[in-house]
Write a protein that holds these residues in place. Structure first.
Motif, PDB file in Angstrom:
ATOM      1  N   GLY A  87       0.900  -1.113   0.128  1.00 14.70           N
ATOM      2  CA  GLY A  87       0.029   0.003   0.105  1.00 14.70           C
ATOM      3  C   GLY A  87       0.947   1.208   0.077  1.00 14.70           C
ATOM      4  O   GLY A  87       2.066   1.412  -0.159  1.00 14.70           O
ATOM      5  N   PHE A 118      -7.348   1.053   8.587  1.00 11.97           N
ATOM      6  CA  PHE A 118      -5.927   1.284   8.153  1.00 11.97           C
ATOM      7  C   PHE A 118      -4.704   0.350   9.025  1.00 11.97           C
ATOM      8  O   PHE A 118      -4.476   0.891  10.010  1.00 11.97           O
ATOM      9  N   ASN A 126      -9.713   5.430   0.823  1.00  8.37           N
ATOM     10  CA  ASN A 126      -9.818   4.066   0.486  1.00  8.37           C
ATOM     11  C   ASN A 126      -9.856   3.776  -0.810  1.00  8.37           C
ATOM     12  O   ASN A 126      -9.233   2.909  -1.378  1.00  8.37           O
ATOM     13  N   LEU A 145      -6.750   4.777  -2.628  1.00  6.18           N
ATOM     14  CA  LEU A 145      -5.857   3.591  -2.558  1.00  6.18           C
ATOM     15  C   LEU A 145      -6.484   2.328  -2.874  1.00  6.18           C
ATOM     16  O   LEU A 145      -6.174   1.141  -2.339  1.00  6.18           O
ATOM     17  N   ASN A 146      -6.719   2.247  -4.100  1.00  9.08           N
ATOM     18  CA  ASN A 146      -7.790   0.687  -4.252  1.00  9.08           C
ATOM     19  C   ASN A 146      -6.651  -0.112  -4.510  1.00  9.08           C
ATOM     20  O   ASN A 146      -7.053  -1.604  -4.557  1.00  9.08           O
ATOM     21  N   SER A 157      -4.350  -1.170  -2.886  1.00 10.66           N
ATOM     22  CA  SER A 157      -4.293  -1.985  -1.397  1.00 10.66           C
ATOM     23  C   SER A 157      -5.485  -2.126  -0.563  1.00 10.66           C
ATOM     24  O   SER A 157      -5.413  -2.309   0.587  1.00 10.66           O
ATOM     25  N   GLN A 158      -6.817  -2.320  -1.172  1.00 10.46           N
ATOM     26  CA  GLN A 158      -8.033  -2.686  -0.542  1.00 10.46           C
ATOM     27  C   GLN A 158      -7.787  -4.038  -0.295  1.00 10.46           C
ATOM     28  O   GLN A 158      -7.563  -4.858  -1.132  1.00 10.46           O
ATOM     29  N   LEU A 159      -8.185  -4.338   1.085  1.00 13.93           N
ATOM     30  CA  LEU A 159      -7.884  -5.764   1.300  1.00 13.93           C
ATOM     31  C   LEU A 159      -9.057  -6.524   1.211  1.00 13.93           C
ATOM     32  O   LEU A 159     -10.190  -6.034   1.373  1.00 13.93           O
ATOM     33  N   ASN A 212      -7.604  -1.192   4.475  1.00 13.75           N
ATOM     34  CA  ASN A 212      -6.458  -1.048   3.675  1.00 13.75           C
ATOM     35  C   ASN A 212      -5.099  -0.709   4.462  1.00 13.75           C
ATOM     36  O   ASN A 212      -5.201  -1.121   5.731  1.00 13.75           O
ATOM     37  N   THR A 213      -4.055  -0.866   3.767  1.00 13.90           N
ATOM     38  CA  THR A 213      -2.453  -0.923   4.517  1.00 13.90           C
ATOM     39  C   THR A 213      -1.678   0.046   3.688  1.00 13.90           C
ATOM     40  O   THR A 213      -1.760   0.493   2.616  1.00 13.90           O
ATOM     41  N   ASN A 214      -0.535  -0.087   4.452  1.00 16.18           N
ATOM     42  CA  ASN A 214       0.376   0.881   3.777  1.00 16.18           C
ATOM     43  C   ASN A 214       1.831  -0.068   3.178  1.00 16.18           C
ATOM     44  O   ASN A 214       1.780  -1.229   3.355  1.00 16.18           O
TER      45      ASN A 214
END
Length: 166
Positions: free
Chosen positions: A23, A40, A65, A68-69, A71-73, A101-103
């Motif tokens: 992410g 997050f 979110n 940041l598509n 890294s959508q979990l 989501n994540t980094n």
């Protein structure tokens, strides 16, 4: 379970996955963290028992979110810490933390839907000395070690039949 690991057929991790990515920190793309919203997940939220501690999650807006598509979990994604002193910590994404989501410090490993590998088996395998030695030989850095997504994709994975994985 891995007694004869070197005698078993191997494949690259990328052959079992539809996604291996990471992410981005929301502030990098112009968003701030908020008090409530989409979970997050950072390394600090991963526990040693392969779970995500929701109390330690930060939060982002729905708009962030969507931005940041990549890294959508999704349920059953595997989060794998690829940086810092907690490198190699693993957690499985469960329904109760979604949406999330994540980094960039956590790799997202998503298995192919039609692949013949059990997510829990893969998590156990990622903890094995066979995989840890591969990670150790690929880590880079001086003050803070990390492993690249390309290195993860190239990990040799033991590929027994699905029956032997249970």
């Amino acid at each position: 379970m891995f007694d004869n690991e070197f005698d078993q057929p191997k494949k690259k991790l990328s052959e079992f996955t539809s996604v291996i990515t990471k992410g981005t920190t929301p502030t990098t793309v112009g968003f701030d963290f908020i008090n409530t919203g989409i979970n997050f997940i950072k390394i600090e939220a991963l526990s040693n028992d392969e779970k995500i501690d929701k109390e330690k999650c930060l939060h982002i807006s729905d708009e962030c979110n969507k931005k940041l598509n990549r890294s959508q979990l999704e349920k059953n994604d595997i989060l794998f810490s690829i940086a810092g002193t907690k490198m190699g910590i693993i957690a499985k994404v469960t329904e109760d933390v979604l949406p999330a989501n994540t980094n960039q410090a956590l790799a997202i490993i998503r298995l192919k839907k039609d692949e013949k590998i059990n997510v829990d088996f893969l998590i156990e395998l990622l903890h094995s000395p066979f995989i840890i030695s591969q990670i150790e030989s690929n880590k880079r850095g001086i003050a803070q070690f990390n492993v690249s997504l390309q290195d993860l994709k190239k990990l040799e994975i033991i590929a027994p039949s699905i029956e032997k994985q249970n």
